[in-house]
Design a protein around this motif. Structure first.
Motif, short mmCIF file in Angstrom:
data_model
loop_
_atom_site.label_atom_id
_atom_site.label_comp_id
_atom_site.label_asym_id
_atom_site.label_seq_id
_atom_site.Cartn_x
_atom_site.Cartn_y
_atom_site.Cartn_z
N TRP A 70 0.83 -1.21 0.00
CA TRP A 70 0.00 0.00 0.00
C TRP A 70 0.86 1.25 0.00
N ARG A 71 1.99 1.21 0.71
CA ARG A 71 2.86 2.38 0.77
C ARG A 71 3.41 2.73 -0.61
N TYR A 72 3.79 1.71 -1.37
CA TYR A 72 4.30 1.95 -2.72
C TYR A 72 3.20 2.51 -3.62
N ALA A 73 2.01 1.94 -3.50
CA ALA A 73 0.91 2.41 -4.34
C ALA A 73 0.55 3.85 -4.02
N LEU A 74 0.47 4.19 -2.73
CA LEU A 74 0.13 5.55 -2.33
C LEU A 74 1.23 6.54 -2.71
N THR A 75 2.49 6.09 -2.62
CA THR A 75 3.60 6.96 -3.02
C THR A 75 3.54 7.25 -4.51
N GLY A 76 3.23 6.21 -5.29
CA GLY A 76 3.09 6.41 -6.74
C GLY A 76 1.99 7.40 -7.07
N LEU A 77 0.84 7.24 -6.41
CA LEU A 77 -0.28 8.16 -6.66
C LEU A 77 0.09 9.59 -6.25
N LEU A 78 0.80 9.72 -5.15
CA LEU A 78 1.21 11.06 -4.70
C LEU A 78 2.20 11.69 -5.67
N LEU A 79 3.15 10.89 -6.17
CA LEU A 79 4.10 11.42 -7.14
C LEU A 79 3.39 11.88 -8.42
N ALA A 80 2.42 11.10 -8.87
CA ALA A 80 1.67 11.48 -10.07
C ALA A 80 0.89 12.77 -9.83
N ALA A 81 0.27 12.88 -8.66
CA ALA A 81 -0.47 14.10 -8.33
C ALA A 81 0.46 15.31 -8.27
N CYS A 82 1.64 15.10 -7.72
CA CYS A 82 2.61 16.20 -7.62
C CYS A 82 3.10 16.63 -9.00
N TYR A 83 3.19 15.67 -9.94
CA TYR A 83 3.57 16.05 -11.30
C TYR A 83 2.54 17.00 -11.90
N PHE A 84 1.27 16.72 -11.70
CA PHE A 84 0.24 17.59 -12.24
C PHE A 84 0.22 18.94 -11.52
N VAL A 85 0.55 18.94 -10.23
CA VAL A 85 0.70 20.21 -9.51
C VAL A 85 1.84 21.01 -10.13
N TYR A 86 2.93 20.33 -10.44
CA TYR A 86 4.04 20.99 -11.14
C TYR A 86 3.57 21.62 -12.44
N GLY A 87 2.84 20.83 -13.25
CA GLY A 87 2.41 21.33 -14.55
C GLY A 87 1.47 22.51 -14.44
N LEU A 88 0.50 22.43 -13.57
CA LEU A 88 -0.45 23.53 -13.41
C LEU A 88 0.23 24.78 -12.87
N THR A 89 1.22 24.58 -12.02
CA THR A 89 1.99 25.73 -11.52
C THR A 89 2.81 26.35 -12.65
N LEU A 90 3.39 25.51 -13.50
CA LEU A 90 4.20 25.99 -14.62
C LEU A 90 3.36 26.83 -15.59
N LEU A 91 2.08 26.50 -15.73
CA LEU A 91 1.21 27.27 -16.62
C LEU A 91 1.08 28.72 -16.17
N CYS A 92 1.36 28.97 -14.89
CA CYS A 92 1.32 30.34 -14.36
C CYS A 92 2.71 30.96 -14.24
N VAL A 93 3.70 30.13 -13.86
CA VAL A 93 5.06 30.63 -13.66
C VAL A 93 5.67 31.10 -14.98
N ALA A 94 5.50 30.32 -16.05
CA ALA A 94 6.09 30.70 -17.34
C ALA A 94 5.56 32.04 -17.85
N PRO A 95 4.23 32.28 -17.86
CA PRO A 95 3.75 33.60 -18.28
C PRO A 95 4.24 34.74 -17.38
N LEU A 96 4.37 34.46 -16.09
CA LEU A 96 4.87 35.50 -15.18
C LEU A 96 6.29 35.88 -15.52
N LEU A 97 7.16 34.89 -15.74
CA LEU A 97 8.53 35.19 -16.14
C LEU A 97 8.57 35.88 -17.50
N ASN A 98 7.70 35.46 -18.39
CA ASN A 98 7.63 36.08 -19.72
C ASN A 98 7.29 37.57 -19.60
N PHE A 99 6.38 37.89 -18.70
CA PHE A 99 5.99 39.29 -18.49
C PHE A 99 7.13 40.09 -17.85
#
Length: 242
Positions: A47-76
């Motif tokens: 269960w620990r491995y499964a939950l860790t995998g799910l958490l890592l996947a969720a964190c990847y999408f948090v990274y991506g959604l954050t990048l959608l805002c960080v990149a335009p901010l740096l561009n500005f």
């Protein structure tokens, strides 16, 4: 010297990509550190491995959604909003284009595919400076130079279509806006170059290549390489058919 400059030249933009990705990853790492503490209490390793995998996947999408805002901010902040330009690709004016391209590509190749088409992708494009009307469908990540792209109401961009507001000509870098009027359609894998204007309800058929600075009048259908006006094929309806 030229070889040295060719090697050193990309380094600042690689650094910029690292900064954009790194700041976004920092949020994902913080979330993982915060939530992973509870995983230590799970005694069952499976269960620990499964939950860790799910958490890592969720964190990847948090990274991506954050990048959608960080990149335009740096561009500005770095002045990456583009203006029409024709001149040397090695100049202070062209520097804005390199900044804009870097911040567009780091998003495109690390996350954008997962949210295309969706409101998240369109929000990112708007933050990067693209003018987007109502009820627009963008089913492609191959949109370069978004700050010089304009799409009217009801525009449809087909899967893997490429739209870019730049091209090279005679040794010069040319940056020219692309305007796609209301109701127009850009077909699957079509390519639209800088300076193109597509009129209202016009169609560029799948796989076509629209040369730079082409003007496609309203309501016309264009196809081919290079794209030219074509007459829509008439449907043969059998006699007596309803």
């Amino acid at each position: 010297m030229q070889r040295l400059l060719a090697l050193i030249g990309p380094l600042p933009f690689i650094g910029l990509a690292i900064v954009a990705a790194g700041l976004s990853l920092a949020v994902a790492v913080w979330l993982f550190d915060t939530l992973s503490v509870g995983l230590l209490a799970v005694s069952n390793s499976g269960w620990r491995y499964a939950l860790t995998g799910l958490l890592l996947a969720a964190c990847y999408f948090v990274y991506g959604l954050t990048l959608l805002c960080v990149a335009p901010l740096l561009n500005f902040v770095l002045g990456g909003r583009l203006r029409p330009y024709r001149g040397s690709a090695v100049s202070l004016t062209a520097l804005r284009w390199y900044v804009h391209c870097t911040l567009t590509l780091v998003v495109r190749y690390s996350f954008l595919e997962f949210v295309t088409p969706s409101p998240f992708a369109q929000l990112y494009y708007r933050l990067m400076g693209m003018r987007i009307g109502h009820n627009v469908t963008i089913n492609s990540t191959a949109l370069a130079d978004p700050s010089l792209l304009e799409m009217g109401d009801g525009v449809t961009i087909g899967g893997s279509a490429s739209i870019m507001a730049h091209y090279a000509q005679g040794g010069y870098l040319v940056i020219a806006p692309v305007r796609i009027a209301a109701g127009a359609t850009i077909g699957l894998r079509a390519i639209v170059m800088g300076g193109v204007e597509v009129g209202e309800r016009a169609k560029v058929l799948a796989g076509s290549f629209v040369l730079p600075n082409t003007r496609i009048p309203a309501g016309e259908t264009w196809a081919g390489i290079p794209a030219r006006r074509v007459e829509p094929e008439r449907l043969d309806v059998p006699s007596g058919a309803a």
